[in-house]
Structure formats: C-alpha cells, structure tokens
Scaffold this motif. Structure first.
Motif, PDB file in Angstrom:
ATOM      1  N   LEU A 149      10.092   5.128  -0.616  1.00 14.77           N
ATOM      2  CA  LEU A 149       9.768   6.569  -0.483  1.00 14.77           C
ATOM      3  C   LEU A 149       8.515   7.235  -1.466  1.00 14.77           C
ATOM      4  CD1 LEU A 149      10.715   9.400   0.252  1.00 14.77           C
ATOM      5  CD2 LEU A 149      12.473   9.243  -1.660  1.00 14.77           C
ATOM      6  N   ALA A 150       8.536   6.818  -2.653  1.00 13.00           N
ATOM      7  CA  ALA A 150       7.533   7.383  -3.608  1.00 13.00           C
ATOM      8  C   ALA A 150       6.146   6.916  -3.180  1.00 13.00           C
ATOM      9  CB  ALA A 150       7.735   7.037  -4.882  1.00 13.00           C
ATOM     10  N   ARG A 151       5.964   5.623  -2.510  1.00 14.81           N
ATOM     11  CA  ARG A 151       4.600   4.964  -2.208  1.00 14.81           C
ATOM     12  C   ARG A 151       4.313   5.844  -1.103  1.00 14.81           C
ATOM     13  NH1 ARG A 151       3.314   0.040  -4.906  1.00 14.81           N
ATOM     14  NH2 ARG A 151       4.944  -0.524  -6.288  1.00 14.81           N
ATOM     15  N   SER A 152       5.274   5.879  -0.098  1.00 12.97           N
ATOM     16  CA  SER A 152       4.835   6.748   1.113  1.00 12.97           C
ATOM     17  C   SER A 152       4.500   8.073   0.979  1.00 12.97           C
ATOM     18  CB  SER A 152       5.949   6.679   2.140  1.00 12.97           C
ATOM     19  OG  SER A 152       6.230   5.299   2.507  1.00 12.97           O
ATOM     20  N   GLY A 153       5.409   8.742   0.029  1.00 19.57           N
ATOM     21  CA  GLY A 153       5.230  10.230   0.074  1.00 19.57           C
ATOM     22  C   GLY A 153       3.992  10.867  -0.906  1.00 19.57           C
ATOM     23  N   THR A 154       3.888  10.111  -1.977  1.00 21.00           N
ATOM     24  CA  THR A 154       2.782  10.579  -3.029  1.00 21.00           C
ATOM     25  C   THR A 154       1.913   9.344  -3.394  1.00 21.00           C
ATOM     26  OG1 THR A 154       4.504  10.204  -4.826  1.00 21.00           O
ATOM     27  CG2 THR A 154       4.116  12.459  -3.924  1.00 21.00           C
ATOM     28  N   GLY A 155       2.251   8.126  -2.976  1.00 20.30           N
ATOM     29  CA  GLY A 155       1.270   7.052  -3.306  1.00 20.30           C
ATOM     30  C   GLY A 155       1.796   6.460  -4.988  1.00 20.30           C
TER      31      GLY A 155
ATOM     32  N   ALA B 239      -3.995   7.733  -1.180  1.00 16.32           N
ATOM     33  CA  ALA B 239      -2.811   7.204  -2.491  1.00 16.32           C
ATOM     34  C   ALA B 239      -1.783   6.270  -1.569  1.00 16.32           C
ATOM     35  CB  ALA B 239      -2.252   8.656  -2.927  1.00 16.32           C
ATOM     36  N   ARG B 240      -1.345   6.679  -0.449  1.00 13.22           N
ATOM     37  CA  ARG B 240      -0.132   5.701   0.355  1.00 13.22           C
ATOM     38  C   ARG B 240      -0.673   4.757   0.632  1.00 13.22           C
ATOM     39  NH1 ARG B 240       1.795   3.399   4.559  1.00 13.22           N
ATOM     40  NH2 ARG B 240      -0.720   3.091   4.971  1.00 13.22           N
ATOM     41  N   ALA B 241      -2.102   4.379   1.122  1.00 11.25           N
ATOM     42  CA  ALA B 241      -2.693   3.319   1.621  1.00 11.25           C
ATOM     43  C   ALA B 241      -2.666   2.326   0.432  1.00 11.25           C
ATOM     44  CB  ALA B 241      -3.878   3.436   2.268  1.00 11.25           C
ATOM     45  N   ASP B 242      -3.042   2.887  -0.735  1.00 10.33           N
ATOM     46  CA  ASP B 242      -3.278   1.942  -1.996  1.00 10.33           C
ATOM     47  C   ASP B 242      -1.998   1.581  -2.455  1.00 10.33           C
ATOM     48  OD1 ASP B 242      -5.905   2.478  -1.936  1.00 10.33           O
ATOM     49  OD2 ASP B 242      -6.300   3.919  -3.417  1.00 10.33           O
ATOM     50  N   ALA B 243      -1.070   2.302  -2.378  1.00 13.07           N
ATOM     51  CA  ALA B 243       0.413   2.158  -3.020  1.00 13.07           C
ATOM     52  C   ALA B 243       0.779   1.065  -2.109  1.00 13.07           C
ATOM     53  CB  ALA B 243       1.188   3.342  -3.089  1.00 13.07           C
ATOM     54  N   ALA B 244       0.706   1.131  -0.875  1.00 13.71           N
ATOM     55  CA  ALA B 244       1.276   0.333   0.055  1.00 13.71           C
ATOM     56  C   ALA B 244       0.738  -1.292   0.070  1.00 13.71           C
ATOM     57  CB  ALA B 244       1.527   0.827   1.419  1.00 13.71           C
ATOM     58  N   ALA B 245      -0.646  -0.941  -0.162  1.00 18.32           N
ATOM     59  CA  ALA B 245      -1.395  -2.149  -0.238  1.00 18.32           C
ATOM     60  C   ALA B 245      -1.154  -3.082  -1.370  1.00 18.32           C
ATOM     61  CB  ALA B 245      -2.938  -2.022  -0.217  1.00 18.32           C
ATOM     62  N   GLU B 246      -0.577  -2.532  -2.537  1.00 16.52           N
ATOM     63  CA  GLU B 246      -0.111  -3.141  -3.512  1.00 16.52           C
ATOM     64  C   GLU B 246       1.164  -4.330  -3.400  1.00 16.52           C
ATOM     65  OE1 GLU B 246      -1.094  -0.478  -7.532  1.00 16.52           O
ATOM     66  OE2 GLU B 246       1.144  -0.633  -6.832  1.00 16.52           O
ATOM     67  N   LEU B 247       1.816  -3.801  -2.561  1.00 18.17           N
ATOM     68  CA  LEU B 247       2.842  -4.732  -2.357  1.00 18.17           C
ATOM     69  C   LEU B 247       2.765  -5.671  -1.107  1.00 18.17           C
ATOM     70  CD1 LEU B 247       6.168  -2.266  -2.584  1.00 18.17           C
ATOM     71  CD2 LEU B 247       5.181  -3.886  -4.575  1.00 18.17           C
ATOM     72  N   PRO B 248       2.726  -6.939  -1.430  1.00 16.80           N
ATOM     73  CA  PRO B 248       2.519  -8.045  -0.486  1.00 16.80           C
ATOM     74  C   PRO B 248       3.785  -7.993   0.401  1.00 16.80           C
ATOM     75  CG  PRO B 248       2.559  -9.084  -2.622  1.00 16.80           C
ATOM     76  CD  PRO B 248       2.853  -7.747  -2.951  1.00 16.80           C
ATOM     77  N   GLU B 249       4.790  -7.367  -0.211  1.00 19.21           N
ATOM     78  CA  GLU B 249       6.085  -7.304   0.911  1.00 19.21           C
ATOM     79  C   GLU B 249       6.458  -6.025   1.643  1.00 19.21           C
ATOM     80  OE1 GLU B 249       5.708  -7.243  -2.515  1.00 19.21           O
ATOM     81  OE2 GLU B 249       7.530  -6.458  -3.446  1.00 19.21           O
ATOM     82  N   TRP B 250       5.384  -5.194   1.606  1.00 20.71           N
ATOM     83  CA  TRP B 250       5.391  -4.112   2.322  1.00 20.71           C
ATOM     84  C   TRP B 250       6.072  -3.928   3.610  1.00 20.71           C
ATOM     85  CZ3 TRP B 250       5.576   0.738   0.514  1.00 20.71           C
ATOM     86  CH2 TRP B 250       5.519   1.805   1.559  1.00 20.71           C
ATOM     87  N   GLU B 251       5.602  -4.836   4.540  1.00 23.75           N
ATOM     88  CA  GLU B 251       5.852  -4.819   5.860  1.00 23.75           C
ATOM     89  C   GLU B 251       7.456  -5.170   5.926  1.00 23.75           C
ATOM     90  OE1 GLU B 251       4.676  -3.628   8.792  1.00 23.75           O
ATOM     91  OE2 GLU B 251       3.376  -2.770   7.306  1.00 23.75           O
ATOM     92  N   SER B 252       7.876  -6.116   5.085  1.00 24.70           N
ATOM     93  CA  SER B 252       9.198  -6.480   5.160  1.00 24.70           C
ATOM     94  C   SER B 252      10.109  -5.577   4.645  1.00 24.70           C
ATOM     95  CB  SER B 252       9.264  -8.023   4.648  1.00 24.70           C
ATOM     96  OG  SER B 252       9.384  -7.840   3.144  1.00 24.70           O
TER      97      SER B 252
ATOM     98  N   ALA C  35      23.189  -1.061  -3.787  1.00 26.52           N
ATOM     99  CA  ALA C  35      22.028  -2.072  -3.837  1.00 26.52           C
ATOM    100  C   ALA C  35      21.036  -1.469  -2.786  1.00 26.52           C
ATOM    101  CB  ALA C  35      22.546  -3.173  -3.618  1.00 26.52           C
ATOM    102  N   ASP C  36      21.346  -0.947  -1.785  1.00 24.70           N
ATOM    103  CA  ASP C  36      20.470  -0.403  -0.738  1.00 24.70           C
ATOM    104  C   ASP C  36      19.429   0.559  -1.358  1.00 24.70           C
ATOM    105  OD1 ASP C  36      21.965  -1.558   1.178  1.00 24.70           O
ATOM    106  OD2 ASP C  36      23.361   0.122   1.372  1.00 24.70           O
ATOM    107  N   LEU C  37      19.554   1.235  -2.311  1.00 28.58           N
ATOM    108  CA  LEU C  37      18.836   2.173  -2.979  1.00 28.58           C
ATOM    109  C   LEU C  37      17.311   1.551  -3.383  1.00 28.58           C
ATOM    110  CD1 LEU C  37      18.879   5.107  -3.757  1.00 28.58           C
ATOM    111  CD2 LEU C  37      19.652   4.770  -5.848  1.00 28.58           C
ATOM    112  N   SER C  38      17.550   0.379  -3.956  1.00 29.25           N
ATOM    113  CA  SER C  38      16.198  -0.017  -4.447  1.00 29.25           C
ATOM    114  C   SER C  38      15.091  -0.058  -3.248  1.00 29.25           C
ATOM    115  CB  SER C  38      16.356  -1.541  -5.127  1.00 29.25           C
ATOM    116  OG  SER C  38      16.865  -2.435  -3.950  1.00 29.25           O
ATOM    117  N   VAL C  39      15.680  -0.609  -2.101  1.00 28.46           N
ATOM    118  CA  VAL C  39      14.646  -0.537  -0.930  1.00 28.46           C
ATOM    119  C   VAL C  39      14.084   0.681  -1.001  1.00 28.46           C
ATOM    120  CG1 VAL C  39      14.409  -1.020   1.349  1.00 28.46           C
ATOM    121  CG2 VAL C  39      16.146  -2.464  -0.011  1.00 28.46           C
TER     122      VAL C  39
END
Lengths: 473, 240
Positions: free
Chosen positions: A258-264, A37-50, A249-253
């Motif tokens: 958080l949700a993607r890393s935790g539960t995907g 779930a985490r891997a899929d959710a992270a892969a969805e965002l091209p900007e994940w690393e940034s 504004a920091d919250l959006s990051v």
C-alpha cells in the motif's frame, strides 16, 4: 437528497481542465514525482511481483467468502464492545450516522481518512443535522476550506498549487500569507488541535478490517487519524464491505504494497490497529466504537464476474498517478469521488453507466494502470467491457456508431476495403496538400484540430504485392 | 527458409504500404519466405476497443479463417499482434468451436521485431541507416507483448545509426484509436508532451513498431513544423 443527478460531461470537464494552466502546471509537477517514487519503491523489493499476486489472491479469497468474513468481523467487533451497523446505500449510512450524532448530542465532529464518507456525501448531512464537521487530514482540510472535493485517492489536494493554498488560508483563516508548506501545515495544526480537543465524535474510514480479531486498521502519515480515533468520546468508522481481511497475518502483505504503491514510502508513518473501544481501566480510546459496513453497490459489483476484480482495490492511487488521462484531466473532471482508471470502472458500477457513460472511454488502453496496480486489477479489460455494455445499451453517440459502423463495414471484405481506399483517394484530392491533410470534415475534424492527417497511399500494399508476384518473385 | 504469413494490417495497407514492403524485405533478409493472403483485412481492434464486440467478432472470425493454416503470422504492429494474442481467445470464449483455433492463432501471431529476435534469434539484419534515432515504445507492444529489448537490439545493430534515449519513453503518445477523435483535445495534449520529449532527445528520426502511433506523432510533428521524421522500425531495418 439527490446524490448523482446528471450525466457526467467528462469531455467538457477535460477540456476545461486543459485550459486551466495552474492545474496543468501543478499536475505536471506532482505526477512524475509520484510515479518515480512508486517505481523506485517497487524496484527495491525483489519479491514485488509475488507480493502483488499474493495480495490479489487474498482479496479474491475474501470476495469469494465475503459474507462469512463480514459476519465474523461483526461478531468480533460486537464481542469487544463495539456496535456494527449495516448500510445498504449512502442514504442509510448517512441516516445511521446523523441519528447517532443527534441522539448523543454531538455538536462537533472531526474526520480523518475516508473516501467512503465522501462517497456517501456525509458532511452536508451532518451539517444539516446541526453538527460541525472538520476534516483533519491536511489535504482534506484544504479541500474542505476551498469548498471542493478530493481530486485524488490519497492526495486529495494534489490539484492545487501551494500559492493557492496560501491565498486560501489568508482568506478563510485570516492568517498572514505563509508560502512554505511547513508553515501552512503549522497554521492548520493550530486550528485542528482545538478541533480535536472539542470534538465529541471522530469519523474515520478503514483501510483494512481483520475478521478474526475485529481489528480496524488505519494507515496514515500525519497522525491525525490517531487523534480522531482516540480523543473524541465516540469513534465512528465507515468501511465498504470489501475492506475485510481474514487474518492479522494478511495485513503484512498489504502494508508492504500500500505505502509503496501510494507514496513510494517503504512504510507509512502511522499504522493504527484499533481493537474495540476503551476497556475498563484503560486511559485512552473512545467510549463508544461504531462500525458501519457499507454496501452502496458493492455487492452488485461482486455479482458481476467481469468487473468483480475492481473490489480488490485498496485505494492506493497508483493507477491515477500513472494514467496519462488523469495526469491531464485531474480528478475533478471525472465528476465523482473516484477518479482515474479505477474511478472509470467504479463510478459506472456504483452510479450507473448511463450517468458515467463517457468515463470508460477516457483511456488509450495504454495499460500503465494495470502494470502498477498492486492487486493486479485488470483495469483495461474492465474498461473494454464497460465500453461494450455502453454500445449494447445504446449509450454511445450517433457519431461514434457511424464511425465504427463505417469502419467495420469497409473492412468487412477485401473488395469493400479496396473500394473504401479508392473512394478515399478520390475524396482526398479535395483536401490533401503536399502529401498531408490539414483539415478533415466532421466527424473526423477532431483529428485535424490537433495534428495533420496522412493521405492514402497511391498504391496500396496489396496492389504492390500483386505486381511483385506478377514479376515472378 | 521459414514460412511466414504477413498480416500487413489495414492502416499499413492503405496508408503506409512502404512499411509493408519494408517488412517483406526484412523478413526475407532474415531468411523467411513471406506469404500474403489477399483475403485479409482488419484484425478488429478498432471495433473491439470501442465496445463494438459483435462487429469485432465478425472481423476476428475472418482473420481466423484467413490465417487458420499459417505456420506463423507476423504483423508490423504491436497493437494488432496484441489484439490477436490477448483478445481473440476472449472474444471466442463462449464459442468452443472457435476457441481452440483462436488460441492456436494467438500462439502463432507475432509482432515483427518480436518474431525476428525471439523466434529467429536475429538482431543484425545488415541494415545501414545514417541518422540519429530515438525509439518510442508503443504501449501495446511494450505492456501487452512485453517488447523492451527486442526493438532496441535491432536498432543497435544498424550501421551508422546513433540511438538516443527518449525521455519519459514509456508514457503513452495519446493516440488510442478513436480516443484521438472522441477526446481530441486530450489526445492532443498527450501528443504535445510526447513531441516535446522527442524534440528534446535530439533525434532526427523517431521510430516505433506501430504505424498508428507514428501516424499521430508524425501528424503532430508536421503541424509543429518540426524537422524530426517518424519512421516505422521496419523502414529503418530495410535500409541499406
């Protein structure tokens, strides 16, 4: 109260966990799903690393200016009509909360979303003060019914198979045996609804606290944090000092990672932004809002340049899901509220390396945790640093010292290295059969308990090399 | 001809010299002249990973001296290469006199498949290896050095080799050096999961870039009575 009495016997705990077939089955089912779930959710965002870099940067900025943002948070929360309390350790935090509950005549308390209150052993203290405390997160509720503690940062009951939960409900709640998760959730909901209505105080953790606005942010999936914070007369929020963020504004990051890393999930189901208690003319919200800002070893960690980065942690649990040790050991084996790779860093930092000396060694340093950490905590580097401290302060066993001492002695020069090889080749004549060794003596017996050992080659590489050079190559 | 210094690693030297020999052949086939400095021993990873940093520094210091003038240092081990690259600069961070050398050595040290593919640009070494093979990406090569396609590309170019996927390939095999002795049962449980996936892959041979993981895996395969063999990537690439 003795919070942390004895040394954590991690090795024995793990061996017990490995023998627990139900735990092994359950973890074997739950962990791969969480990882996918985490891997899929992270892969969805091209900007994940940034996003990870940005999040780490914001956290580092906060840590470098921590007192400033905490003061700002305090003044904002106070200006809104809330009360801020500072707790330097667990005992102080417990005293603040129990005194307040007592002075307000609180008898019934509901709780939601807080590992920090687990960290300070709050529930027994409140019960001793004459109040009933009910966990309202489904997982935490199950854990409480079972008389256990959470075994995972965001999935507190991940260690328990559904059938065991079904049995537990029959035994503790006197209901018929329901097996489907939705039915179990319905049973819990009915019990908890009455608790929400009766409670005079709601206690929660805080995912993020916004300094500029005094807003407390709670991220959840079940909606019970909303009830906990709004229905009872008093809302008591407990946060570690590191939870503050400068701007809204920091919250959006952080909400994105958080949700993607935790539960995907792309987003969690509920994000509550609580800015002050109920104002005149408002129809809901608590009459009193109290915020406890807890140190409990965090500022000591902040002063530690090698480990400070652990305070970036946003408690998503991704490192636990990814860690092969956690996958087999389960959270309880770590003997403390924080388990897995982050626990192996935080527990020694908060509770002392002496008590938690084995935890930093419980890793193959495979780095899967570092790869998934959304705030880029260098967990393997910190584990290595803690190991070095354990060695320096004499907290490693005689056997380990002997093994590593022998290793470094014999690899100290080519002559010694060749000598070790020659001695080994002589010795292995006694134990080698058919090109392998099935049984090594102590202190290497652990190896052959689970796998055959190789034999030393009759001709080391360097001997081959010499003869090859001799042949004029 | 590219001059390279082979860092054979302590385990290869004493336990798996054939991997060292294969590495020499592969490098020569790729157009390198290989040197072997006999003063070399161990990179210090075992000591370092277990918190014995002073001891690791002594071994690392020796490594710096031995390889100071080597144009490129190639090791048939992702974890040893990673030790030099990632941790030597860290070990000497407070020793300015050695920090520059540590950084320079780090920048010249490679794992074998990494050197072949990234530096020499070679993927086809003319090898032939008639077998079904699966590849276990060892953690330090994978996550430390970022080796993903390099070993696979080399394997795909081998004649008569059928490459099959390893399920859950990126899960650690559970070796972890002294972890495998200190946490023996846990390491055994991780190994068992890895062996299940290796057997499920249908491969006759499992390969990797590190003899340390392979020593652990092959010890487990042997204990299971499995017919799957564990071979280092260099041994496959040297096949003809």
């Amino acid at each position: 109260m003795m919070d942390h009495p004895t040394r954590i016997d991690l090795i024995r705990n793990i061996e017990r966990a490995l023998r627990d077939e139900s735990l092994q089955r359950q973890m074997g089912k739950a962990m791969p799903a969480s990882r996918r779930a985490r891997a899929d959710a992270a892969a969805e965002l091209p900007e994940w690393e940034s996003l990870r870099s940005t999040a780490a940067g914001i956290k580092d900025h906060v840590l470098a200016n921590l007192e400033k943002y905490l003061r700002q948070l305090e003044s904002q929360v106070s200006a809104l009509g809330g009360t801020v309390h500072w707790a330097s350790d667990a005992a102080e935090a417990r005293a603040i909360i129990t005194d307040l509950a007592r002075s307000r005549g609180v008898r019934r308390i509901v709780k939601s979303k807080s590992m920090t209150t687990e960290e300070i052993f709050l529930n027994p203290a409140l019960e001793a003060a004459g109040a009933s405390v009910v966990e309202t997160d489904l997982g935490e509720y199950v854990v409480q019914l079972a008389g256990e503690r959470p075994s995972h940062l965001i999935a507190p009951v991940v260690h328990k198979p559904t059938e065991e939960i079904a049995d537990l409900f029959v035994k503790k709640l006197g209901v018929p045996r329901y097996e489907r998760p939705e039915e179990l959730a319905r049973v819990a909901r009915e019990v908890l609804r009455a608790e929400f209505l009766a409670a005079e105080m709601g206690i929660t953790g805080v995912n993020f606290a916004i300094a500029e606005s005094g807003t407390l942010v709670i991220v959840e999936n079940e909606g019970n944090a909303r009830l906990t914070t709004t229905r009872p007369r008093i809302h008591m929020a407990v946060m570690g000092v590191e939870k503050v963020l400068p701007h809204l504004a920091d919250l959006s990051v952080f909400l994105r990672i958080l949700a993607r890393s935790g539960t995907g999930q792309r987003s969690s189901v509920y994000v509550s932004l609580l800015t002050g208690p109920r104002r005149a003319g408002e129809t809901d919200g608590p009459e009193e809002l109290h915020l406890i800002i807890l140190d409990n070893g965090r500022r000591r960690l902040l002063a530690d340049p090698d480990l400070r980065g652990a305070l970036r942690c946003i408690r998503c649990g991704a490192c636990q899901n990814e860690c092969p040790v956690y996958q087999h050991a389960g959270g309880h084996a770590y003997g403390s509220v924080y388990a897995g790779p982050i626990g192996a860093v935080l527990t020694p930092a908060y509770e002392g390396l002496e008590r938690a000396r084995d935890l930093p060694f419980a890793s193959t340093l495979c780095r899967a945790c570092a790869d998934v950490c959304p705030v880029k905590i260098d967990l393997p580097g910190m584990l290595v640093e803690l190991r070095a401290r354990a060695v320096r302060t004499g907290l490693v066993s005689w056997r380990d010292r002997m093994l590593l001492g022998a290793w470094t002695f014999f690899t100290g020069s080519p002559a010694r290295f060749m000598l070790a090889g020659s001695l080994g080749r002589l010795a292995q004549r006694l134990v080698a059969r058919g090109g392998k060794i099935e049984r090594l003596p102590y202190p290497l017996s652990g190896w052959t308990a689970h796998r055959a050992a190789p034999v030393l080659a009759s001709t080391p590489f360097r001997t081959w090399w010499k003869s090859r050079q001799g042949e004029g190559r | 001809m590219k001059p390279v210094a082979l860092f054979v690693t302590c385990l290869v030297d004493q336990l798996y010299p054939n991997v060292g020999e294969a590495s020499v052949r592969v490098l020569e086939r790729a157009g390198c002249t290989v040197a072997f400095f006999e003063e070399q021993t161990c990179c210090g990873q075992a000591a370092f990973n277990n918190g014995f940093q002073e001891e690791a520094r002594v071994l690392a210091r020796r490594f710096l001296d031995v390889f100071a003038h080597a144009p490129a240092i190639v090791a048939p081990s992702g974890s040893c290469a990673d030790m030099v690259r990632e941790w030597y600069p860290h070990l000497f961070r407070d020793t300015p006199a050695l920090l520059n050398l540590a950084r320079s050595i780090a920048s010249r040290t490679y794992e074998l498949s990494e050197y072949l593919v990234r530096v020499l640009g070679v993927t086809d070494l003319g090898a032939r290896f008639p077998a079904t093979v699966t590849y276990h990406p060892s953690c330090h090569g994978l996550r430390g050095l970022g080796l993903r396609d390099e070993p696979l590309g080399l394997l795909r170019a081998v004649r008569d080799l059928r490459l099959v996927e390893l399920p859950a390939a990126e899960q650690c095999c559970g070796f972890g050096g002294f972890f495998s002795i200190k946490f023996a049962a846990l390491s055994g449980a991780m190994l068992s999961a890895k062996l299940d996936t290796i057997e499920a892959s249908g491969a006759e041979v499992v390969t990797a870039t590190d003899v340390s993981c392979l020593m652990h895996i092959s010890g487990g395969l042997s204990r299971r009575g499995s017919r799957v063999r564990a071979l280092h990537l260099a041994e496959i690439l040297a096949g003809s």
